[in-house]
Design a protein around this motif. Structure first.
Motif, short mmCIF file in Angstrom:
data_model
loop_
_atom_site.label_atom_id
_atom_site.label_comp_id
_atom_site.label_asym_id
_atom_site.label_seq_id
_atom_site.Cartn_x
_atom_site.Cartn_y
_atom_site.Cartn_z
N PHE A 68 4.86 12.19 4.71
CA PHE A 68 3.85 11.83 5.30
C PHE A 68 3.66 10.46 5.72
CE2 PHE A 68 2.33 15.42 2.54
CZ PHE A 68 2.34 16.54 3.19
N PRO A 69 4.55 9.92 6.52
CA PRO A 69 4.78 8.63 6.51
C PRO A 69 3.58 7.76 7.50
CG PRO A 69 6.13 9.71 8.07
CD PRO A 69 5.45 10.67 7.05
N ILE A 70 2.85 8.49 8.30
CA ILE A 70 1.93 7.79 8.95
C ILE A 70 0.55 7.47 8.18
CG2 ILE A 70 0.36 8.01 11.02
CD1 ILE A 70 2.57 9.41 12.66
N VAL A 95 0.53 7.19 5.02
CA VAL A 95 0.67 6.18 3.80
C VAL A 95 0.66 4.94 4.75
CG1 VAL A 95 2.54 5.21 2.42
CG2 VAL A 95 2.04 7.70 2.59
N ALA A 96 1.38 4.70 5.87
CA ALA A 96 1.38 3.55 6.60
C ALA A 96 0.05 2.77 6.94
CB ALA A 96 2.19 3.58 7.96
N ILE A 97 -0.87 3.81 7.35
CA ILE A 97 -2.37 3.52 7.99
C ILE A 97 -2.95 3.18 6.53
CG2 ILE A 97 -4.37 4.32 8.64
CD1 ILE A 97 -2.97 6.17 10.19
N ALA A 98 -2.69 3.76 5.43
CA ALA A 98 -3.49 3.35 4.07
C ALA A 98 -3.04 1.90 3.64
CB ALA A 98 -3.00 4.42 2.98
N ILE A 99 -1.69 1.70 3.92
CA ILE A 99 -1.23 0.19 3.57
C ILE A 99 -1.83 -0.74 4.59
CG2 ILE A 99 0.82 -1.17 3.60
CD1 ILE A 99 2.36 1.31 2.87
N TYR A 100 -2.13 -0.30 5.68
CA TYR A 100 -2.50 -1.27 6.58
C TYR A 100 -4.01 -1.62 6.33
CZ TYR A 100 -5.10 -1.49 11.40
OH TYR A 100 -6.03 -2.00 12.29
N LEU A 101 -4.88 -0.74 6.13
CA LEU A 101 -5.97 -0.72 5.62
C LEU A 101 -6.28 -1.54 4.27
CD1 LEU A 101 -7.73 2.75 6.48
CD2 LEU A 101 -7.86 0.64 8.02
N PHE A 102 -5.58 -1.34 3.43
CA PHE A 102 -5.59 -2.05 2.12
C PHE A 102 -5.37 -3.36 2.10
CE2 PHE A 102 -6.37 2.32 0.57
CZ PHE A 102 -7.41 1.98 -0.43
N ALA A 103 -4.49 -3.50 3.06
CA ALA A 103 -3.79 -5.05 3.38
C ALA A 103 -4.97 -5.85 3.65
CB ALA A 103 -2.62 -5.07 4.21
N PHE A 157 4.94 0.74 13.91
CA PHE A 157 6.20 0.84 13.82
C PHE A 157 6.46 2.08 13.35
CE2 PHE A 157 10.15 0.57 11.23
CZ PHE A 157 11.03 -0.15 12.41
N VAL A 158 5.71 2.79 12.26
CA VAL A 158 5.87 4.04 11.70
C VAL A 158 5.66 5.27 12.61
CG1 VAL A 158 5.35 5.74 9.80
CG2 VAL A 158 5.80 3.08 9.56
N ILE A 159 4.77 5.02 13.49
CA ILE A 159 4.48 6.09 14.29
C ILE A 159 5.63 6.17 15.41
CG2 ILE A 159 2.84 6.41 16.60
CD1 ILE A 159 0.76 5.66 14.91
#
Length: 388
Positions: free
Chosen positions: A185-187, A189-197, A218-220
């Motif tokens: 589930f890359p998208i 995970v990437a959104i979670a990283i984006y928000l927590f950053a 990028f991941v999308i």
């Protein structure tokens, strides 16, 4: 933003190349590269035994993504040129509209074109050829230009100046590609990283702030398939895209007098933007949704066939790295501070001038002059791949 070659499909004789611009059963995933592809080269034929008679015709380059890239690179030039005039609401509204989607869409396409980046030794070599070497040259060049215009000498290689951040960010996105391709589930995970950053103040060194801030796009792009582009080629989606762009432009006009610009750079923490954690999360989620809506709207509306600017879209690297020279000179000389530029007429004049500049910088003559600097061929630096 590096060069790329497509790995062409085996085609039925007489079959047109199928890609985002042409529906077909066979469409090769791009072989690597980002937004900037090496122009003037035919796609390499697949490794196979030569046939006694003429083989299948070489696949023509699909112009669709080249059209998208030229539109985006022209908007980059416009956005950078508008900065001295942002005290005018009309210029500020145009700036907000552009910055909502133009870099997210750049990154999304870079992800899409990075799917098979690690499948070729030649493309792996480009991590140095088309990222690190031009990065150092451009950093030194812009430092020298600023110094010649009267600014203090400043050169910090680990903290990219101005437009050079994209080279480093794309380098690290490319390096992370194998990890994303292995995830289930890359998208999300990437959104979670984006928000927590947003909870942390991430340093701009090595473009890490933009790396996390634009990571979902990028991941999308990495997980998109050619058929996803075909879904955007439906009439009702095109009509909805027109309404989406008009609505976004209207909102930009309405919020321009009071909106802060920091969120639109996709890099600042919630604390730096003076937002509470829940407001910060809301802003980032809302901006992500708006950016994606505009990205897909632009992808739906950009022409899919050959246009007068399709060839220009193959040389966007030169426009990206070189446009800062005239823009920086114009800023330092005060040419962009003329009173009449601070208003609707000025916004139009800047936009048309920047599109003209983008055309010039994407011409084949520009590539001929600067190729030795921006596209060095360092074949002597690499070992030959083993034949086994």
């Amino acid at each position: 933003m590096s060069d790329t070659k497509y790995s062409p499909p085996v085609q039925v004789p007489g079959e047109e190349s199928a890609g985002p611009a042409n529906t077909g059963a066979r469409w090769p995933l791009p072989g690597g590269g980002g937004l900037f592809e090496r122009p003037g080269q035919e796609q390499a034929e697949p490794a196979q035994k030569p046939e006694p008679e003429a083989g299948p015709p070489k696949r023509r380059r699909d112009p669709y993504l080249d059209n998208v890239k030229f539109v985006l690179i022209a908007l980059v030039v416009v956005g950078h040129s508008l900065v001295p005039t942002l005290d005018a609401d009309s210029n500020r509204a145009l700036y907000i509209f552009i910055y909502t989607f133009h870099m997210p869409l750049f990154v999304l396409i870079s992800g899409y074109l990075s799917r098979n980046f690690w499948n070729s030794n030649a493309k792996t070599n480009k991590l140095v050829d088309t990222f690190l070497v031009p990065y150092v040259i451009v950093e030194v060049g812009y430092a020298a230009l600023r110094f010649s215009l009267g600014q203090k000498w400043s050169l910090t290689i680990i903290d990219p100046a101005w437009l050079n951040w994209y080279l480093l960010a794309l380098l690290f996105w490319r390096l992370s590609t194998p990890v994303w391709k292995r995830m289930k589930f890359p998208i999300p995970v990437a959104i979670a990283i984006y928000l927590f950053a947003g909870f942390s103040e991430i340093s701009g060194d090595f473009s890490m702030d933009r790396f996390f801030g634009l990571l979902p796009f990028f991941v999308i792009g990495l997980v998109m398939q050619p058929e996803h582009f075909e879904l955007l080629n439906r009439l009702w989606i095109k009509i909805a895209s027109v309404f989406t762009i008009v609505a976004a432009a209207t909102v930009a006009i309405l919020i321009a007098p009071r909106a802060k610009l920091a969120p639109f750079y996709f890099k600042n923490s919630y604390e730096k933007m003076d937002l509470s954690w829940y407001m910060g999360l809301g802003v980032r989620v809302g901006l992500l949704v708006c950016a994606l809506a505009l990205c897909f709207a632009v992808l739906a509306l950009v022409p899919r066939g050959e246009t007068w600017y399709s060839d220009l879209g193959t040389r966007t690297l030169y426009c990206y790295l070189l446009h800062g020279i005239p823009v920086l000179i114009a800023k330092e000389q005060g040419w962009l501070n003329l009173p009449w530029l601070h208003g609707p007429l000025g916004a139009l004049a800047i936009s048309f001038s920047c599109f003209a500049l983008a055309i010039v910088l994407c011409l084949p003559e520009t590539r001929t002059v600067f190729k030795w600097v921006l596209e060095p061929r360092l074949t002597w630096l690499y070992r030959r791949p083993s034949r086994s």
